[in-house]
Every structure is written in structure tokens, then in C-alpha cells.
Design an enzyme around this catalytic site. Structure first.
Site, PDB file in Angstrom:
ATOM      1  N   ALA A  61     -45.989  14.163   0.973  1.00 41.47           N
ATOM      2  CA  ALA A  61     -45.301  13.746  -0.388  1.00 41.47           C
ATOM      3  C   ALA A  61     -43.297  14.540   0.459  1.00 41.47           C
ATOM      4  CB  ALA A  61     -45.515  14.172  -1.474  1.00 41.47           C
ATOM      5  N   ASP A  76     -17.349  22.832  -8.330  1.00 35.67           N
ATOM      6  CA  ASP A  76     -16.239  21.907  -8.462  1.00 35.67           C
ATOM      7  C   ASP A  76     -14.960  22.006  -7.189  1.00 35.67           C
ATOM      8  OD1 ASP A  76     -16.768  19.910 -10.463  1.00 35.67           O
ATOM      9  OD2 ASP A  76     -15.479  21.172 -11.209  1.00 35.67           O
ATOM     10  N   HIS A  80     -11.452  18.301  -5.150  1.00 32.68           N
ATOM     11  CA  HIS A  80     -12.107  17.992  -5.951  1.00 32.68           C
ATOM     12  C   HIS A  80     -11.484  16.414  -6.516  1.00 32.68           C
ATOM     13  CE1 HIS A  80     -14.226  16.195  -9.092  1.00 32.68           C
ATOM     14  NE2 HIS A  80     -14.024  16.633 -10.622  1.00 32.68           N
ATOM     15  N   HIS A 208      -8.967  21.345 -14.206  1.00 34.74           N
ATOM     16  CA  HIS A 208      -9.420  20.537 -12.859  1.00 34.74           C
ATOM     17  C   HIS A 208      -7.849  21.502 -12.372  1.00 34.74           C
ATOM     18  CE1 HIS A 208     -12.924  19.117 -14.692  1.00 34.74           C
ATOM     19  NE2 HIS A 208     -13.100  18.675 -13.360  1.00 34.74           N
TER      20      HIS A 208
HETATM   21  C1  23J Z   1     -13.223  13.750 -13.041  1.00 33.94           C
HETATM   22  C2  23J Z   1     -13.039  13.221 -13.691  1.00 33.94           C
HETATM   23  C3  23J Z   1     -12.092  14.808 -15.079  1.00 33.94           C
HETATM   24  C4  23J Z   1     -13.970  15.694 -14.845  1.00 33.94           C
HETATM   25  C5  23J Z   1     -14.306  16.265 -14.276  1.00 33.94           C
HETATM   26  C6  23J Z   1     -14.474  15.011 -13.572  1.00 33.94           C
HETATM   27  C7  23J Z   1     -15.441  16.697 -14.024  1.00 33.94           C
HETATM   28  O1  23J Z   1     -15.606  17.781 -15.280  1.00 33.94           O
HETATM   29  C8  23J Z   1     -16.460  17.405 -12.668  1.00 33.94           C
HETATM   30  O2  23J Z   1     -17.276  17.305 -12.887  1.00 33.94           O
HETATM   31  O3  23J Z   1     -15.474  17.612 -12.241  1.00 33.94           O
HETATM   32  S1  23J Z   1     -14.001  15.863 -16.740  1.00 33.94           S
HETATM   33 MN    MN Z   2     -17.512  18.769 -11.057  1.00 35.26          MN
END
Ligand code: 23J
Ligand code: MN
Length: 256
Positions: A61, A76, A80, A208
Site C-alpha cells: 500500500a 520556516d 520563505h 517573519h
Molecule cells: C505567508 C504569509 C503570511 C504568513 C505565513 C506565510 C505563515 O504563517 C507561514 O506558514 O509561514 S503568516
Molecule cells: Mn510557514
């Protein structure tokens, strides 16, 4: 310490060292981030069957997966975000960074009263005054209690008329985390390292922007942070070694 591994193995065998799984289960029901238009959204997990002990595979499977790099409990990488675009992809992350100490800031009581709670520099400094300065190379984890909502997409994403209401750092705390202690990264129980309101901050999504822009990592949708001490746990973070990847679903374990 010539017998450090032997001591650890003995601790694991005796139960003196516990393994805590900080990973949420990954299924078609796992909630994913919902960005407003015109932004693209990451898909949840979906699976297509290749075989089920049948003519397509008599003794085996297996399935094909579709999911976002940022679906479920995930890592992340610096690339990113635009601020980290010259930085590391997931595959370039040094393994030593993936085995590192954790500092847990517990603000679950504050978040219970205010789901849009913003972590401030003063609050991080209050934590340091109680538990000592955050050591370089540590993960900083925000314990919010949000993992209790993880099985209920509506409660987990908590979208209100003004957008999502979830906790996270304010702009100055995000800048502090990115620049002040040489941390490996910042991890949370919510769907993203940024607060729900952070799309309207300056800069937008500051966690971020400042983490990725300073070569730090992110961890999201963590579970069981309540089982970790404020300091002294060891984190083992295992994203896929995805070449060019901006992130990856990850298994995250803590040794306590
Ligand atoms: C892209 C834009 C905003 C956010 C995010 C991604 C994430 O939270 C992520 O998963 O990196 S807030
Ligand atoms: Mn993320």
C-alpha cells in the site's frame, strides 16, 4: 563527558529523560493558514492512492501526497520571506541547528483572557529576569495554550470580522527575537509565527520579516509545550531536506 550518549540512553531507558512529541497529527483535517485575497493559499493535505494490496500493487500500500511546504506543524526557512531571500533554504540548514535547547515563555494565562495577546519586549525581559538570559543558539517557544484548539479549524484560525485573532509578537518583540540573543528560531502553537493581526503591522508579518531576515527559523502549530520546563529541554526538529524548500512539514520532539 566521554559517556554522554550512554548517560542519555540510560536516562531514556530509566524514564529520567522523557521524549515529548511537539508535533500535531497531519491529516486532511489539519487546519491551514487562510490569507485574504488576492494572496494565494497553501493547500491542506490530500492523498491519492497508488495501491492497496491490489492489482496495482499486490503486496503493498502507498499513496501520493499533496500539501504545502507550510502545512501543519512545520519549519520556516530564511528564504520563505523576502527579507531572507539570500539566506538558507531548508536543505542548507546545518543539522546542529536542528538539535538545540528550548526556552519556553508561558503566556497561556494572558492568552486565555485575550486571544489577540501581543508578546512585548518587556514581557520577554520579564521572562529573562525570572529564568535567566536566553542563551545563544536556543529556540524561543511561546506557550499560548492554542494547541487545545488545533483539532477545530474554526477555533484554531479564530477569524473575526477584522481578520484572525491569534497571539504573537508585536513589532518590537519580533525585531528583538530576530536580532538580540542569537537565537536559532522562534516557535509557536498557532498557525503562523506572526500574530493574527500582523498583516496590518509595520512591517507586515514582522516575526517573519525579522526572523527570516536575520537567518533565524520558525516553527508553527506545535503541541504539548505545557510539558516543557521554562529552560532545560532539548529540541529535535526534523524538516525534510528539501532542496530549494522555503519550509517543510516537520517532526518536532523534545527531550525533557
Ligand atoms: C505567508 C504569509 C503570511 C504568513 C505565513 C506565510 C505563515 O504563517 C507561514 O506558514 O509561514 S503568516
Ligand atoms: Mn510557514
Amino acid at each position: 563527558m566521554p559517556n554522554a550518549i550512554a548517560a542519555l540512553l540510560q536516562g531514556l531507558a530509566s524514564g529520567a529523560v522523557r521524549v515529548v512529541d511537539l508535533t500535531q497529527p497531519l491529516s486532511e483535517q489539519t487546519p491551514v493558514l487562510q490569507l485574504p485575497p488576492p494572496f494565494a493559499n497553501t493547500p491542506p493535505l490530500s492523498r491519492r492512492t497508488l495501491s492497496r494490496y491490489d492489482e496495482a500493487g499486490p503486496a503493498w500500500a502507498w499513496d501520493v501526497l499533496e500539501l504545502g511546504e507550510h502545512t501543519g506543524t512545520h519549519f520556516d526557512a530564511p528564504i520563505h520571506w523576502i527579507s531572507g531571500q539570500e539566506g538558507e533554504d531548508v536543505a542548507s540548514v546545518a543539522p546542529t541547528k536542528l538539535v538545540a535547547p528550548a526556552v519556553v515563555i508561558d503566556r497561556s494565562a494572558e492568552v486565555a483572557d485575550d486571544p489577540g495577546y501581543l508578546l512585548t519586549v518587556a514581557e520577554i525581559e520579564r521572562h529573562e529576569a525570572e529564568h535567566g538570559e536566553i542563551a545563544p543558539g536556543s529556540w524561543v517557544l511561546l506557550r499560548s495554550g492554542w494547541d487545545a484548539r488545533a483539532q477545530d479549524a474554526e477555533a484554531f484560525l479564530n477569524a473575526g470580522p477584522e481578520g484572525p485573532v491569534t497571539p504573537g509578537p508585536d513589532v518590537e518583540a519580533a525585531r528583538w527575537l530576530g536580532t538580540q540573543r542569537g537565537i536559532v528560531g522562534y516557535g509557536v502553537e498557532t498557525v503562523g509565527t506572526d500574530a493574527g493581526a500582523a498583516g496590518g503591522f509595520d512591517p507586515p508579518f514582522p516575526a517573519h520579516a525579522f526572523l527570516m531576515g536575520n537567518g533565524r527559523y520558525g516553527l508553527t502549530q506545535l503541541a504539548n509545550l505545557a510539558q516543557l520546563p521554562p529552560t532545560g529541554a532539548l529540541l529535535i526538529v526534523a524538516p525534510l531536506k528539501l532542496v530549494g524548500g522555503t519550509g517543510s512539514p516537520a517532526r518536532v520532539l523534545a527531550l525533557v
